[in-house]
Scaffold this active site. Structure first.
Site, PDB file in Angstrom:
ATOM      1  N   TYR A 160      50.401  42.732  38.195  1.00  0.00           N
ATOM      2  CA  TYR A 160      51.279  43.151  39.284  1.00  0.00           C
ATOM      3  C   TYR A 160      52.568  42.327  39.285  1.00  0.00           C
ATOM      4  CZ  TYR A 160      47.653  45.971  41.624  1.00  0.00           C
ATOM      5  OH  TYR A 160      46.731  46.923  41.952  1.00  0.00           O
ATOM      6  N   LYS A 165      45.469  42.981  44.826  1.00  0.00           N
ATOM      7  CA  LYS A 165      45.262  41.968  43.785  1.00  0.00           C
ATOM      8  C   LYS A 165      46.448  41.019  43.724  1.00  0.00           C
ATOM      9  CE  LYS A 165      44.310  44.901  40.456  1.00  0.00           C
ATOM     10  NZ  LYS A 165      44.191  46.131  41.285  1.00  0.00           N
TER      11      LYS A 165
END
Length: 355
Positions: A146, A113
């Site tokens: 992230y 991702k």
């Protein structure tokens, strides 16, 4: 020099295999989770919630690791909440360890991702990335938990003078129960239901995924790279993709998975058929299968994560990663993807998780 590891998320796929890898190579290993595993010989369990700073501080009061391996996250309803919660988890952990002054290295496990975008914009942000995905590709102009996790590690590394690595696996294949992202076990459960009910083993994803190249990450490969990076000076302060090192097409692999279970394979037929919809009414079916075959887990939701499998297999592009960054520094491990799935299926059967 003596090395001690704190594996954060020790009950999950990545954490469990990382703890096992480190223990096999003589490390002292602490396993942190809300419910840490008790069945790994040598693992020192640490029970704590990363969002409860008081409990976390107490749990880590006598723990002074040289290395930390962060392999956990918590799914929230929105990406803004993902950022708030998951950044706080990393920040709370590193703040709690800072007074020990023992940390030499922190490894953070994230995923693809980083390149494809968060769940809310999964691979559909307007500009799809070039593949194979490479670590040098810039961050997307999107909010992404992230990135927030990475930034917490970078800030703490500058403050506390430790090195770091970031590891970006593709779909992780390994044995764990209660995991939020578990494609291998989801497909095993789905195939078992198809065999029991006579339904075809229908590929749920997109044409791009069916015909395109893909790769996955055996949890054993992730664990090997994490240990390698911790022991390799040239790897410090770098990000690394980590996959098995081979490529496959689902149009090839799907039929082989079906053959392992003895079910009829049905491939892409012109439309996406989400597994979440296909399995929506299967909770009671699975409960009966578990009862019939004396399985140890009758709760379908503890084994299958159809929503995540749909995200992986429904992408509008083929997705594979480049491994040159770690290869050029000496990481040479490799794993056949077909064996990753078959090894998992055999382990699930041996643990009486599937019939």
């Amino acid at each position: 020099m003596q090395r001690s590891a704190l594996v954060v998320g020790a009950s999950g796929i990545g954490g469990r295999y990382t703890a096992r890898e480190l223990l096999a190579h003589g490390w002292t290993v602490y396993g942190l989770a809300r419910t840490p595993p008790r069945d790994l010989p040598g693992l020192i369990p640490v029970a704590a919630d990363l969002l409860d700073t008081a409990v976390l501080a107490e749990a880590l009061a006598d723990v002074a690791p040289t290395h930390v391996f962060i392999t956990t996250w918590m799914r929230q309803d929105t990406e803004a909440e993902n950022i708030r919660v998951n950044a706080a988890m990393v920040r709370n952990l590193l703040d709690a360890l800072a007074p020990r002054k023992s940390l030499r290295h922190v490894a953070l496990v994230t995923g693809l991702k980083h390149y494809l975008g968060p769940f809310e914009a999964y691979a559909s942000s307007g500009t799809l990335p070039d593949t194979p995905l490479r670590e040098a590709q810039p961050r997307l102009p999107l909010e992404n938990f992230y990135y927030a996790q990475e930034d917490e590690v970078y800030a703490a590394a500058e403050r506390d003078r430790f090195t770091w690595t970031v590891h970006r696996p593709h779909t992780v294949i390994g044995l764990a129960v209660g995991n939020a992202m578990n494609l291998g076990t989801t497909l095993a459960v789905y195939a078992s239901i198809c065999k029991e009910t006579g339904r075809p083993f229908q590929f749920p994803g997109s044409e791009a995924q069916w015909n395109g190249l893909s790769d996955v990450t055996d949890a054993r490969m992730l664990a090997k790279q994490l240990r390698w990076a911790a022991d390799t000076d040239a790897a410090k302060n770098e990000a690394f993709n980590i996959t098995n090192g081979d490529y496959f097409r689902w149009s090839w692999l799907w039929r082989r998975l079906a053959a392992w279970f003895g079910v009829q394979a049905a491939g892409f037929d012109g439309q996406v058929r989400p597994l979440e919809q296909e399995m929506a009414g299967d909770a009671e079916v699975w409960r009966k299968i578990a009862q019939k075959h004396n399985l140890v887990e009758a709760d379908l939701s503890r084994l299958a994560s159809a929503w995540h499998t749909d995200l992986d297999l429904g992408r509008p592009i083929e997705v594979m990663t480049d491994m040159a960054n770690s290869r050029r520094l000496g990481f040479a491990a490799w794993q056949a993807t077909e064996d990753s799935f078959f090894d998992l299926f055999s382990a699930l059967r041996a643990e009486r998780l599937i019939p």
